[in-house]
Design a protein around this motif. Structure first.
Motif, PDB file in Angstrom:
ATOM      1  N   PHE B  76       0.849  -1.293  -0.041  1.00 40.41           N
ATOM      2  CA  PHE B  76      -0.033   0.022  -0.141  1.00 40.41           C
ATOM      3  C   PHE B  76       1.049   1.273  -0.010  1.00 40.41           C
ATOM      4  O   PHE B  76       0.556   2.380   0.630  1.00 40.41           O
ATOM      5  N   ILE B  78       3.375   1.583   1.813  1.00 40.47           N
ATOM      6  CA  ILE B  78       3.934   1.485   3.131  1.00 40.47           C
ATOM      7  C   ILE B  78       4.290   0.007   3.519  1.00 40.47           C
ATOM      8  O   ILE B  78       3.263  -0.827   3.550  1.00 40.47           O
ATOM      9  N   ALA B 222      10.968   7.885  10.231  1.00 43.18           N
ATOM     10  CA  ALA B 222      10.303   8.701   9.230  1.00 43.18           C
ATOM     11  C   ALA B 222       9.725   7.725   8.122  1.00 43.18           C
ATOM     12  O   ALA B 222      10.287   6.752   7.770  1.00 43.18           O
ATOM     13  N   PHE B 223       8.554   8.073   7.281  1.00 44.83           N
ATOM     14  CA  PHE B 223       8.338   7.753   6.079  1.00 44.83           C
ATOM     15  C   PHE B 223       9.066   8.328   4.987  1.00 44.83           C
ATOM     16  O   PHE B 223       9.025   9.580   4.987  1.00 44.83           O
ATOM     17  N   THR B 224       9.750   7.593   4.310  1.00 49.03           N
ATOM     18  CA  THR B 224      10.512   8.263   2.911  1.00 49.03           C
ATOM     19  C   THR B 224      10.047   7.646   1.802  1.00 49.03           C
ATOM     20  O   THR B 224       9.776   6.551   1.751  1.00 49.03           O
ATOM     21  N   GLY B 225       9.958   8.590   0.746  1.00 49.82           N
ATOM     22  CA  GLY B 225       9.625   8.082  -0.515  1.00 49.82           C
ATOM     23  C   GLY B 225      10.185   8.709  -1.643  1.00 49.82           C
ATOM     24  O   GLY B 225      10.815   9.725  -1.230  1.00 49.82           O
ATOM     25  N   ARG B 226       9.821   8.000  -2.703  1.00 56.84           N
ATOM     26  CA  ARG B 226      10.710   8.922  -3.796  1.00 56.84           C
ATOM     27  C   ARG B 226       9.554   8.509  -4.862  1.00 56.84           C
ATOM     28  O   ARG B 226       9.102   7.504  -5.065  1.00 56.84           O
ATOM     29  N   SER B 227       9.410   9.492  -5.608  1.00 54.76           N
ATOM     30  CA  SER B 227       8.264   9.453  -6.775  1.00 54.76           C
ATOM     31  C   SER B 227       9.017  10.391  -7.980  1.00 54.76           C
ATOM     32  O   SER B 227       9.805  11.119  -8.095  1.00 54.76           O
ATOM     33  N   THR B 228       8.461   9.778  -9.027  1.00 55.11           N
ATOM     34  CA  THR B 228       8.748  10.324 -10.442  1.00 55.11           C
ATOM     35  C   THR B 228       7.577  10.291 -11.469  1.00 55.11           C
ATOM     36  O   THR B 228       6.934   9.082 -11.258  1.00 55.11           O
ATOM     37  N   MET B 239       6.604   4.031  -0.406  1.00 56.60           N
ATOM     38  CA  MET B 239       7.352   4.599   0.886  1.00 56.60           C
ATOM     39  C   MET B 239       7.860   3.673   1.727  1.00 56.60           C
ATOM     40  O   MET B 239       7.426   2.281   1.721  1.00 56.60           O
TER      41      MET B 239
END
Lengths: 242, 242
Positions: B76, B78, B222-228, B239
């Motif tokens: 999801f 996460i 922390a929640f980290t995410g990368r998007s493009t 995430m």
DNA sequence: CATGAGATTATGTCTAGACATAATCTGCCG
DNA sequence: CGGCAGATTATGTCTAGACATAATCTCATG
């Protein structure tokens, strides 16, 4: 690389480099067929892939166009504050400075050339009389030179950038912090109150564009999202601030 | 509905209903061609769309298979705690109770039939001697009856469910809260310390499956995410908890 | 000038066939 | 029994053409 992938990559590069801007018309299938010497199905597949990626929209008879990123949609899964807070939203620029990048700035933005100049902003977002968020932003003026002449009175920097910088990669981080004295005063919460903190670094073609930290009072905001592994016709719904 | 969409919908329904389980073999293109009386390109497109949606994986010569959700990947956006915390991770079930759904349970899970039974769990996740998260979970036993006989000693409930419940929709919410006395004690932080809170409600075909709240100490996670917005070959990276 | 009918055009879907590619399977041979 | 060579098979990509559909454009008519 397959032929449809090559066509897709060529168009993608032109969009990401800024040579084609949002709303611009792309070559028609027939033109791509003539240019690349492929069957129409192959050109069509390249464009269909770009639609799936959200870079392109197509309309019958009218043609194919570079997609316009809509502000009320989420670009990075986390949308623009102006859209989420609605009509009662107001913002005020508390601090604004142009300077040569310091070591701290470089730590936030990542690699910058020597002597690079940045614009530092602090903006407070309100809903009526209630503070909703503090925005601490750095803009790399090498990437967005127009920002130096903008006072961000009409549109907050997030919305302003979203309409100008076509497409980027982003990294974000969501954490929780206790409000320090300065933040607490600006947000009208007790010192030490839990705050939701969103850090985002945006790049365009590898070049850092902007680094931003939003600090939200923990009792007033949350990020909500909905996701599904089903096949989506439309771009995946992202997170919203509520 | 177009013909490839019809084929896609038929297979999708069989996967989502559980008739086809992760790892099961799907009909080959040739079989779909025979069954539906379409050209191979049409059947291929249906399967390609399912691959793009992440529901199916295909291997040359071997065939097409229902995708197995990998635990270390995010279902999801996460991911599972077990994967993110790595080998030093341990968990302990602090509380476990089966009961008829109370009003509070129904508020968390959403609509449940009368007399529905739920399993309530509280689990603490550790990295070495340091508490990392508190997991408060409700499982709808009508959706996952096997959970009643599971003690979750080997795999924490998140991982356990991820391997059994094939595909679902989810809603989540990320917020920041001050630790109350009980939470502070369990997480070994000061009372009032900021905590990152993740609430998630998962459904399968509209039926509530599980509602969970993870509470993380704000100074440890922390929640980290990368998007493009680029076209992605693989499913979009989600995430991560760091 | 306004408007509606019809021509035009770009996309959307589908077909039937072809060759390419990679992985599996089979059977021969040591 | 073990392992390699070649046959087999399912997917991956591409072509050339066809018809469908929707939106735009053109133009004649009121």
């Amino acid at each position: 690389m397959t032929r449809h992938a090559a066509i897709r990559a060529q168009i993608e590069a032109r969009i990401l480099s800024g040579a084609l801007r949002p709303g611009d018309k792309l070559p028609s299938e027939a033109e791509l067929v003539a240019e690349h010497g492929v069957a129409r199905m192959t050109a069509s597949r390249a464009l269909a892939d770009l639609v799936a990626a959200g870079l392109v929209v197509r309309r019958r008879k009218a043609g194919s166009f570079v997609a316009v990123p809509r502000a009320e949609e989420s670009l990075f899964g986390i949308p623009d504050l102006r859209a989420t807070l609605g009509p009662g939203h107001a913002h005020a620029v508390l601090h604004r400075a142009t300077r040569a990048a310091t070591a701290a700035d470089k730590a936030r933005l990542g690699a910058l050339p020597r002597g690079a100049r940045v614009l530092a902003l602090q903006v407070r977002h309100m809903a009526g009389a209630v503070p909703q968020a503090i925005e601490d932003r750095l803009i790399n003026l090498a990437a967005v030179p127009e920002a130096a002449a903008e006072d961000f009175g009409a549109a907050p920097p997030g919305s302003w950038l979203l309409e100008r910088v076509p497409w980027t990669e982003a990294e974000h981080r969501i954490g929780a912090l206790a409000a320090d004295a300065a933040t607490a005063a600006l947000l009208a919460v007790a010192e030490g109150a839990p705050c939701l903190v969103l850090d985002r670094l945006s790049r365009r073609e590898g070049l850092p564009v902007t680094a931003v930290r939003f600090t939200y009072p923990g009792d007033r905001h949350a990020f909500t999202g909905r996701s599904t592994p089903r096949l989506r016709e439309a771009p995946q719904p992202g997170m919203r601030i509520s």
